[in-house]
Scaffold this motif. Structure first.
Motif, PDB file in Angstrom:
ATOM      1  N   VAL A   1      60.832 119.153  19.651  1.00  0.00           N
ATOM      2  CA  VAL A   1      60.552 120.402  18.948  1.00  0.00           C
ATOM      3  C   VAL A   1      61.474 121.469  19.526  1.00  0.00           C
ATOM      4  CG1 VAL A   1      58.798 122.176  18.534  1.00  0.00           C
ATOM      5  CG2 VAL A   1      58.146 119.765  18.504  1.00  0.00           C
TER       6      VAL A   1
ATOM      7  N   PHE B   1      50.640 121.488  14.411  1.00  0.00           N
ATOM      8  CA  PHE B   1      51.271 120.353  15.098  1.00  0.00           C
ATOM      9  C   PHE B   1      51.619 120.668  16.548  1.00  0.00           C
ATOM     10  CE2 PHE B   1      54.595 122.570  12.783  1.00  0.00           C
ATOM     11  CZ  PHE B   1      55.598 122.716  13.718  1.00  0.00           C
ATOM     12  N   ILE B   2      51.358 121.911  16.968  1.00  0.00           N
ATOM     13  CA  ILE B   2      51.545 122.274  18.375  1.00  0.00           C
ATOM     14  C   ILE B   2      50.195 122.714  18.939  1.00  0.00           C
ATOM     15  CG2 ILE B   2      52.619 123.936  19.976  1.00  0.00           C
ATOM     16  CD1 ILE B   2      54.611 121.917  18.956  1.00  0.00           C
TER      17      ILE B   2
ATOM     18  N   THR C   1      52.420 121.677  23.574  1.00  0.00           N
ATOM     19  CA  THR C   1      52.774 120.274  23.391  1.00  0.00           C
ATOM     20  C   THR C   1      52.440 119.838  21.963  1.00  0.00           C
ATOM     21  OG1 THR C   1      52.441 118.029  24.249  1.00  0.00           O
ATOM     22  CG2 THR C   1      50.522 119.467  24.261  1.00  0.00           C
ATOM     23  N   SER C   2      53.139 118.827  21.480  1.00  0.00           N
ATOM     24  CA  SER C   2      52.785 118.289  20.166  1.00  0.00           C
ATOM     25  C   SER C   2      51.601 117.333  20.325  1.00  0.00           C
ATOM     26  CB  SER C   2      53.982 117.595  19.538  1.00  0.00           C
ATOM     27  OG  SER C   2      54.404 116.525  20.340  1.00  0.00           O
ATOM     28  N   TYR C   3      50.994 116.963  19.230  1.00  0.00           N
ATOM     29  CA  TYR C   3      49.818 116.087  19.305  1.00  0.00           C
ATOM     30  C   TYR C   3      49.700 115.288  18.012  1.00  0.00           C
ATOM     31  CZ  TYR C   3      47.704 119.490  16.165  1.00  0.00           C
ATOM     32  OH  TYR C   3      47.468 120.301  15.093  1.00  0.00           O
TER      33      TYR C   3
ATOM     34  N   LEU D   1      61.712 121.265  13.953  1.00  0.00           N
ATOM     35  CA  LEU D   1      61.537 119.900  14.430  1.00  0.00           C
ATOM     36  C   LEU D   1      62.913 119.295  14.689  1.00  0.00           C
ATOM     37  CD1 LEU D   1      58.871 118.542  11.919  1.00  0.00           C
ATOM     38  CD2 LEU D   1      58.539 119.761  14.096  1.00  0.00           C
TER      39      LEU D   1
ATOM     40  N   VAL E   1      57.628 128.314  17.645  1.00  0.00           N
ATOM     41  CA  VAL E   1      58.204 127.046  17.206  1.00  0.00           C
ATOM     42  C   VAL E   1      59.325 127.333  16.216  1.00  0.00           C
ATOM     43  CG1 VAL E   1      57.750 124.872  16.037  1.00  0.00           C
ATOM     44  CG2 VAL E   1      56.016 125.859  17.540  1.00  0.00           C
TER      45      VAL E   1
ATOM     46  N   TYR F   1      61.849 125.181  20.424  1.00  0.00           N
ATOM     47  CA  TYR F   1      60.835 126.204  20.682  1.00  0.00           C
ATOM     48  C   TYR F   1      61.334 127.192  21.722  1.00  0.00           C
ATOM     49  CZ  TYR F   1      60.006 123.850  25.092  1.00  0.00           C
ATOM     50  OH  TYR F   1      60.188 123.321  26.349  1.00  0.00           O
TER      51      TYR F   1
ATOM     52  N   HIS G   1      52.434 112.643  12.787  1.00  0.00           N
ATOM     53  CA  HIS G   1      51.861 113.967  12.576  1.00  0.00           C
ATOM     54  C   HIS G   1      52.940 115.043  12.720  1.00  0.00           C
ATOM     55  CE1 HIS G   1      48.895 116.991  12.108  1.00  0.00           C
ATOM     56  NE2 HIS G   1      49.120 117.516  13.287  1.00  0.00           N
ATOM     57  N   LEU G   2      53.821 114.847  13.679  1.00  0.00           N
ATOM     58  CA  LEU G   2      54.895 115.822  13.909  1.00  0.00           C
ATOM     59  C   LEU G   2      55.976 115.688  12.839  1.00  0.00           C
ATOM     60  CD1 LEU G   2      56.010 117.927  16.010  1.00  0.00           C
ATOM     61  CD2 LEU G   2      57.333 116.047  16.973  1.00  0.00           C
TER      62      LEU G   2
END
Lengths: 237, 237
Positions: free
Chosen positions: A116, B50-51, B67-69, A105, A102, A118, B146-147
């Motif tokens: 993101v 965050f990933i 993926t983000s969550y 952001l 990562v 990455y 969250h991200l």
């Protein structure tokens, strides 16, 4: 390196990119998030990371396990212990190994466009249990030196007994794909640009910190030079 | 929170740890790498990362996607687009979502004892496509905040059209486990301690860097305070 079109997005190659679509907005997006089937890109991502997520099928359900890895020109190496139960049950089962780094952001003008930055590599294949002792030692060295460069020569190497107790998996790098997103958000040339909100990237910086000695260490043993040299250097370059 | 014994190592609970084995060496190791079924530990790991790596079965083979969550007390939220093909093919299929944070390298006296200090959470379940519009908006806000905390109120929120074009998955947190390794290597009280080699942890430090403005940004728009406030702060605490 091939990629099965049935399970991953279409990739591009430096030599033959698919035609970009008409609008500059889409064009930008394409350039910012790119698939690649170049072996050099795969090597770069594998070289920059050191933790993979190994996907297996266990009792009919997916299982994703974090694990360290090493690699050479042809193979990814993994400790067999990670997948031991699954391997015993299904020795010829396919796995998917994903390495993700990562970089930051992507803060856009609209929530919908957040993203993101990455770098990610996915490798598919049926892992092979390494039985040849020479290959096993080379593979373990690969794994060890990728995680902790310099330690193979500094620390005590595996004894014959330890080697026998260790299982090593080799996964061909032939079926793999890389996906990378870089750069600013995609809404800089859309209607949301008129909102005059700040937008850009918040980078994530990862560096190696100051070594923490084992409390069991006797006084007078200083940090090895190859460890000391990593302090303050980027971890995922 | 339950854990299927058939597919994950036995967990311990703060209230009822399994008896530790006899030798101090094993005792140490147990304390350094621990499984947990505590919801508080799960929340701490999900909150720090965050990933996630989402494991699916696609055409009979495992696939692992970064993926983000986001999450609340009951659910993990994921963008449905990540799993769209798989979901269409098998709407009631189980997934495994793994979140891993790497805290450092464990450098031991022997190569065999090298390890990684990490925190990891695994969640199993059948994701549910969120159709209720209120829940969808709350879930997307969860994911967004969250991200990129603060951006839900700062940036333009999803329009009705964008909401309709977005699919959201909710995964129950009921079946999950956490594994954490901390501390020095395990060979400080074994025969290799006599080798008098340096051993300890090389920490990995991740912080948010200086924001990089979108080149398309007009002059005079300064970085939002909530973004500025993150600069230099740890990313995975």
């Amino acid at each position: 390196m091939t990629e099965s079109a049935s399970r991953a997005p279409a990739t591009t190659d430096r030599g033959g990119r698919p035609a970009l679509s008409a609008t500059s907005r889409t064009q930008h997006r394409r350039l910012r998030e790119q698939g690649s089937a170049d072996r050099a890109d795969l090597r770069a991502v594998l070289g920059a990371g050191f933790i993979a997520h190994l996907g297996l099928i266990v009792d009919g359900a997916p299982m994703v396990l974090p694990t360290s890895y090493g690699f050479d020109d042809e193979h990814l190496y993994l400790h067999g212990s990670v997948a031991s139960r699954s391997l015993q049950a299904e020795p010829a089962a396919e796995v998917c190994v994903t390495v993700t780094l990562v970089d930051g952001l992507v803060l856009a003008r609209s929530v919908f466009e957040h993203a993101v930055n990455y770098r990610s590599a996915m490798i598919y294949g049926v892992p092979r249990l390494v039985t040849d002792q020479g290959e096993k030692l080379r593979g373990l060295r690969c794994l060890s030196e990728h995680l902790a460069p310099g330690q193979w020569d500094y620390a005590r190497r595996p004894s014959r007994k330890e080697l026998a107790a260790t299982s090593l998996l080799a996964l061909s790098l032939d079926e793999a794909s890389v996906k990378i997103r870089t750069g600013p958000p995609g809404d800089g040339d859309g209607p949301d640009a008129a909102l005059n909100l700040w937008a850009g990237e918040l980078p994530l910086i990862s560096v190696w910190g100051e070594p923490v000695p084992d409390p069991a260490l006797p006084a007078g043993i200083s940090v090895a030079a190859h460890v000391r040299a990593r302090v303050g250097t980027p971890a995922f370059d």
